[in-house]
Each structure stands twice: as structure tokens, then as C-alpha cells.
Enzyme design. Structure first.
Site, PDB file in Angstrom:
ATOM      1  N   LYS A 112       0.842  -1.201   0.000  1.00 32.78           N
ATOM      2  CA  LYS A 112       0.000   0.000   0.000  1.00 32.78           C
ATOM      3  C   LYS A 112       0.874   1.246   0.000  1.00 32.78           C
ATOM      4  O   LYS A 112       0.649   2.185  -0.759  1.00 32.78           O
ATOM      5  CB  LYS A 112      -0.940  -0.005   1.212  1.00 32.78           C
ATOM      6  CG  LYS A 112      -2.098  -0.958   1.055  1.00 32.78           C
ATOM      7  CD  LYS A 112      -2.856  -1.178   2.363  1.00 32.78           C
ATOM      8  CE  LYS A 112      -3.921  -2.252   2.167  1.00 32.78           C
ATOM      9  NZ  LYS A 112      -4.543  -2.724   3.398  1.00 32.78           N
ATOM     10  N   GLN A 148      -5.112  -1.371   9.536  1.00 31.35           N
ATOM     11  CA  GLN A 148      -4.988  -2.708   8.958  1.00 31.35           C
ATOM     12  C   GLN A 148      -5.653  -3.738   9.881  1.00 31.35           C
ATOM     13  O   GLN A 148      -5.342  -3.821  11.069  1.00 31.35           O
ATOM     14  CB  GLN A 148      -3.503  -3.040   8.755  1.00 31.35           C
ATOM     15  CG  GLN A 148      -3.251  -4.345   8.046  1.00 31.35           C
ATOM     16  CD  GLN A 148      -3.733  -4.362   6.597  1.00 31.35           C
ATOM     17  OE1 GLN A 148      -3.519  -3.411   5.858  1.00 31.35           O
ATOM     18  NE2 GLN A 148      -4.398  -5.432   6.213  1.00 31.35           N
ATOM     19  N   ASP A 151     -11.411   2.831   3.860  1.00 34.43           N
ATOM     20  CA  ASP A 151     -11.823   1.429   3.787  1.00 34.43           C
ATOM     21  C   ASP A 151     -13.346   1.310   3.708  1.00 34.43           C
ATOM     22  O   ASP A 151     -13.867   0.236   3.404  1.00 34.43           O
ATOM     23  CB  ASP A 151     -11.321   0.668   5.028  1.00 34.43           C
ATOM     24  CG  ASP A 151     -10.218  -0.323   4.695  1.00 34.43           C
ATOM     25  OD1 ASP A 151     -10.022  -0.612   3.499  1.00 34.43           O
ATOM     26  OD2 ASP A 151      -9.561  -0.800   5.640  1.00 34.43           O
TER      27      ASP A 151
END
Ligand code: NDP
Length: 300
Positions: A54, A98, A121
Site C-alpha cells: 500500500k 490494517q 476502507d
């Protein structure tokens, strides 16, 4: 019939190029550099790889990347304090924690502490609600990637019978909301669904998000259907040598490709689109936060 292959790797390359071009314009015209902060708690090896990828792709797209690595025993208060700082930081437009988090941390509490407009997200309860009610939301990256590929493959999805196998909060449910938004007739199947083969055979669009290697064979697929295989499963591959493994999807690719009209492979299908959509969401978030024109074709 032999299905055409939906090349997610190539699609993701084009998507990243569009993101990069938009970032360059935002910098040149408005002095805004979109920034993505990724928070990793603990040393889960798979998460380490994701976070590294990422960060690399964020920088390659011309954006600012901020990585925060915390030890596995980090307390909730410390993590929430970091999120509050990132929420207030004007250089940060996207925040990603995460998952999975270590068991002592309450993931719902942590995710809902992220400012919804920076929640790239799309897991914050407000974004989930906005998506479900047809309001402008941050959309979870994996289903967004599936939608963008389906739109390019099929054009209008209106009226199509869509079956999604899997009802998780990160894939199945948001995928269902997105396809409803496209005016598909949506069925969500799961482990208690009766006669799953018959349900799958109705699908013009079949999305598999189960986590069971090659569970869906070709004879569950309607001839000509478009098949999106989200599953990523690692299986033993003794043919490659002792102790070797390989990745397969939830769909049995060979038998499915003989029946379907189009299909995503694993690897190289949905997977590469997920990080590309994270970058797209970060640019979208930056545009919204600064009241700038949103990039076209990068959101739902
Ligand atoms: P979850 O385990 O959260 O959900 C799996 C779903 O599949 C559940 O709804 C479950 O039903 C259903 N299911 C399980 N067994 C069966 C069965 N025998 N028949 C029908 N339905 C079944 O998984 P995720 O949604 O997180 O992930 C699904 C897959 O997608 C995994 O392989 C994962 O690795 C992959 N993935 C890939 C991503 C990418 O970037 N390409 C990103 C995210 C996930 P029930 O609710 O009844 O238990």
C-alpha cells in the site's frame, strides 16, 4: 464456450494511472497532495506485506504515505489517540487501520473512531449506512473494484440477476448494496442457503466471496454469465515441488471458464483492484475534503 478473462492486473494498472493523473492535477492546480495514513498494530506477516504494498503504490501514484507501526500490546487509548491526531491532520485525507487487530482491541470501536470522510476502507458505521441508503459514501475497496470491473465489462447492469455468495461486512454485504444501486436483482447466498447450485445457476452476474478453494464448479454457472471470483485461498501444490503452495479462488476456474461469458482469474483478478481502489478512495476523500471536483469513474 470459452470465457473471456477479465484482467484485473491490467485494469488496476489503468486505474492507478488515472489516480496518478488526478493527483498531479490536484497538486498543480490546487496545491493539494492527497495523503494516506496506514496504521499497523502487531507483526502479522500477511498484514506487513499488505502495508508495504500500500505504501509503495501510494508513493508511486504521487501521494503522501504515512505509516504508523505500533507494537502488538498497544492499548486502546493509545491507538484511539493516534486516530484522533490523524483525524485532525490536514495532510492526511485517508486513514486505514490494517485488520485484523490483536484480539484485545475492539475493532468496531477503533474503526468508528476514524473520521467518516477519511475512512477510505468504507467500514465506518456512517459509511455503511450511507451506502445502504444510497447516499454519498466511502465504499469498501474490494467490492468497489468488482463494481468497476463489472461496469467496464458489461456497461449497464440494470435488471441483471446478480448472486453474491458470502455475506461478510467487508465484501458480500457492500457488494449487494452496490449491485442494488445498479438496479440488479440481488440475491445474497451464504452457508445456510438451500440448494446453492440452483441459486448460482440463476445468476447473470455471480460474485463468489466465500473463502473455500474452488467450491463453485462450472455446472453451477449459467452459460454466458459474468463471474467475479473474490476468493483468495492458498492450497498445497505438490506438482510445483515438495512443500510448495499456490493461490486459487472460490470458483473452479477451468470448468467455470468453459461455461461463463467472462471470468476473473485468481491471482490477477479482483486482488490487484483492491489496492488500486484504496488509492482511488484516497483521491476521492481528498477532493471531498477540499471541496474540489471529484475524479470521474473512480467511485461508485
Ligand atoms: P468471511 O469468512 O467473512 O465470509 C465468508 C462468507 O462465505 C460467509 O458469509 C459465509 O456464510 C459464506 N460461506 C462459508 N461457507 C459457505 C458455503 N459452504 N456455502 C455458502 N456460503 C458459505 O470472508 P470474507 O468475505 O472476508 O472473504 C471471502 C473471500 O474473499 C476469502 O477467500 C478472502 O481471502 C477473500 N478476500 C479477497 C480480497 C481481495 O482483495 N481479493 C479482499 C477480501 C477478502 P455465513 O455468513 O453463513 O457463515
Amino acid at each position: 464456450m470459452t470465457a473471456s478473462i477479465i484482467d484485473g492486473k491490467e485494469f488496476a494498472t489503468r486505474l492507478r494511472a488515472r489516480v496518478g493523473a488526478h493527483v498531479a492535477r490536484m497538486k498543480a492546480d490546487h496545491g493539494v497532495t492527497p495523503g494516506l495514513a496506514v496504521v499497523l498494530v502487531g507483526e502479522d506477516p500477511a498484514s506487513e506485506v499488505y502495508v508495504r504494498n500500500k505504501g509503495r503504490q501510494t508513493v508511486e501514484a504521487g501521494m503522501a504515505s504515512f505509516e504508523h507501526r505500533l507494537s502488538a500490546d498497544t492499548g486502546e487509548a493509545e491507538l484511539l489517540a493516534l486516530i484522533a491526531r490523524l483525524n485532525a491532520d490536514p495532510a492526511v485525507h485517508g486513514i486505514l487501520v490494517q485488520l485484523p487487530l490483536p484480539a484485545h482491541l475492539n475493532a468496531d470501536l477503533v474503526i468508528n473512531a476514524i473520521a467518516p470522510e477519511k475512512d477510505v476502507d468504507g467500514f465506518h458505521i456512517l459509511n455503511v449506512g450511507r451506502l445502504a441508503t444510497g447516499q454519498k459514501a466511502m465504499v469498501p475497496c474490494t467490492p468497489l473494484g468488482c463494481l468497476l470491473m463489472l461496469r467496464e465489462q458489461l456497461g449497464s447492469l440494470q435488471g441483471a440477476d446478480a448472486v453474491i455468495v458470502g455475506r461478510s461486512n467487508i465484501v458480500g454485504k457492500p457488494m449487494a448494496q452496490l449491485l442494488l444501486g445498479e438496479s440488479c436483482t440481488v440475491t445474497v447466498a451464504h452457508s445456510r442457503t438451500r440448494d446453492l447450485p440452483a441459486v448460482c445457476r440463476r445468476a447473470d452476474i455471480l460474485v463468489a466471496a466465500v473463502g473455500r478453494p474452488r467450491m463453485i464448479p462450472g455446472d453451477w454457472i449459467k452459460p454466458g454469465a459474468t463471474v467475479i471470483d473474490v476468493g483468495i485461498n492458498r492450497i498445497d501444490a505438490p506438482e510445483r515441488g515438495a512443500g510448495k503452495t499456490r493461490l486459487v479462488g472460490d470458483v473452479d476456474f477451468d470448468s467455470a471458464a468453459a461455461v461463463a461469458g467472462a471470468i476473473t482469474p485468481v491471482p490477477g483478478g479482483v486482488g490487484p483492484m483492491t489496492i488500486a481502489c484504496l488509492l482511488a478512495n484516497t483521491v476521492t476523500a481528498a477532493a471531498r475534503l477540499h471541496g474540489l471536483r471529484e475524479p470521474e469513474g473512480l467511485s461508485a
